[in-house]
Scaffold this motif. Structure first.
Motif, PDB file in Angstrom:
ATOM      1  N   LYS A   5       0.625  -0.826  -0.248  1.00 28.77           N
ATOM      2  CA  LYS A   5       0.041  -0.227  -0.033  1.00 28.77           C
ATOM      3  C   LYS A   5       1.194   1.172   0.018  1.00 28.77           C
ATOM      4  O   LYS A   5       0.426   2.226  -0.692  1.00 28.77           O
ATOM      5  CB  LYS A   5      -0.996   0.304   1.488  1.00 28.77           C
ATOM      6  CG  LYS A   5      -2.118  -0.786   1.307  1.00 28.77           C
ATOM      7  CD  LYS A   5      -2.890  -0.265   2.667  1.00 28.77           C
ATOM      8  CE  LYS A   5      -4.042  -0.808   2.681  1.00 28.77           C
ATOM      9  NZ  LYS A   5      -4.570  -1.049   4.189  1.00 28.77           N
ATOM     10  N   GLU A   6       2.105   0.704   0.958  1.00 32.31           N
ATOM     11  CA  GLU A   6       2.733   2.222   0.900  1.00 32.31           C
ATOM     12  C   GLU A   6       3.726   2.921  -0.642  1.00 32.31           C
ATOM     13  O   GLU A   6       3.851   4.013  -0.903  1.00 32.31           O
ATOM     14  CB  GLU A   6       4.024   1.962   2.554  1.00 32.31           C
ATOM     15  CG  GLU A   6       3.070   2.012   3.562  1.00 32.31           C
ATOM     16  CD  GLU A   6       4.377   1.951   4.575  1.00 32.31           C
ATOM     17  OE1 GLU A   6       5.568   1.286   3.842  1.00 32.31           O
ATOM     18  OE2 GLU A   6       3.947   2.051   5.848  1.00 32.31           O
ATOM     19  N   THR A   7       3.976   1.453  -0.968  1.00 22.59           N
ATOM     20  CA  THR A   7       5.073   1.525  -2.297  1.00 22.59           C
ATOM     21  C   THR A   7       3.724   2.290  -3.822  1.00 22.59           C
ATOM     22  O   THR A   7       3.947   2.933  -3.890  1.00 22.59           O
ATOM     23  CB  THR A   7       5.121   0.798  -3.206  1.00 22.59           C
ATOM     24  OG1 THR A   7       6.375  -0.445  -1.914  1.00 22.59           O
ATOM     25  CG2 THR A   7       5.685   0.450  -4.134  1.00 22.59           C
ATOM     26  N   VAL A   8       2.529   1.534  -3.893  1.00 20.80           N
ATOM     27  CA  VAL A   8       1.244   2.293  -4.819  1.00 20.80           C
ATOM     28  C   VAL A   8       0.723   3.639  -4.250  1.00 20.80           C
ATOM     29  O   VAL A   8       1.130   4.640  -5.305  1.00 20.80           O
ATOM     30  CB  VAL A   8      -0.035   1.320  -4.991  1.00 20.80           C
ATOM     31  CG1 VAL A   8      -0.991   1.618  -5.558  1.00 20.80           C
ATOM     32  CG2 VAL A   8       0.788   0.078  -4.930  1.00 20.80           C
ATOM     33  N   LYS A  15       1.507   9.114  -5.758  1.00 22.51           N
ATOM     34  CA  LYS A  15       1.799  11.044  -5.531  1.00 22.51           C
ATOM     35  C   LYS A  15       3.083  11.825  -6.560  1.00 22.51           C
ATOM     36  O   LYS A  15       2.577  12.669  -6.973  1.00 22.51           O
ATOM     37  CB  LYS A  15       2.281  10.702  -4.460  1.00 22.51           C
ATOM     38  CG  LYS A  15       1.374  10.541  -2.758  1.00 22.51           C
ATOM     39  CD  LYS A  15       2.101  10.973  -1.513  1.00 22.51           C
ATOM     40  CE  LYS A  15       1.249  10.869  -0.787  1.00 22.51           C
ATOM     41  NZ  LYS A  15       1.880  10.699   0.858  1.00 22.51           N
ATOM     42  N   ILE A  16       3.860  10.560  -6.651  1.00 20.68           N
ATOM     43  CA  ILE A  16       4.627  10.994  -8.188  1.00 20.68           C
ATOM     44  C   ILE A  16       4.328  10.967  -9.447  1.00 20.68           C
ATOM     45  O   ILE A  16       4.278  11.719  -9.951  1.00 20.68           O
ATOM     46  CB  ILE A  16       5.891   9.440  -8.107  1.00 20.68           C
ATOM     47  CG1 ILE A  16       7.028   9.330  -6.969  1.00 20.68           C
ATOM     48  CG2 ILE A  16       7.056   9.650  -9.418  1.00 20.68           C
ATOM     49  CD1 ILE A  16       7.729   8.457  -6.779  1.00 20.68           C
TER      50      ILE A  16
END
Length: 69
Positions: free
Chosen positions: A13-16, A21-22
């Motif tokens: 989830k954090e990676t996605v 955001k990027i």
């Protein structure tokens, strides 16, 4: 075991979220450019795959024709 799965899901989830955001930080022209680059790369992979398959099929046919039975 459940803790490991929960931690894995949290990391995903954090990676996605970081990726989103990027992606959202890019302007529209940059987004279009990256989409076009991905499309060209995918097309190149398809062409390379087809060429490889045709080459191996041709090589097998030549080997079959040269074989003495």
């Amino acid at each position: 075991m459940v803790k490991v799965i929960d931690d894995t899901i949290e990391v995903c989830k954090e990676t996605v979220n970081k990726g989103i955001k990027i992606w959202n930080s890019f302007d529209d022209n940059k987004k279009k450019f990256y989409i076009k680059c991905a499309a060209v790369a995918a097309f190149a992979l398809v062409v390379i795959g087809v060429a490889y398959r045709l080459g191996t099929a041709h090589g097998k046919r030549i080997a079959f024709e040269e074989e003495d039975f």
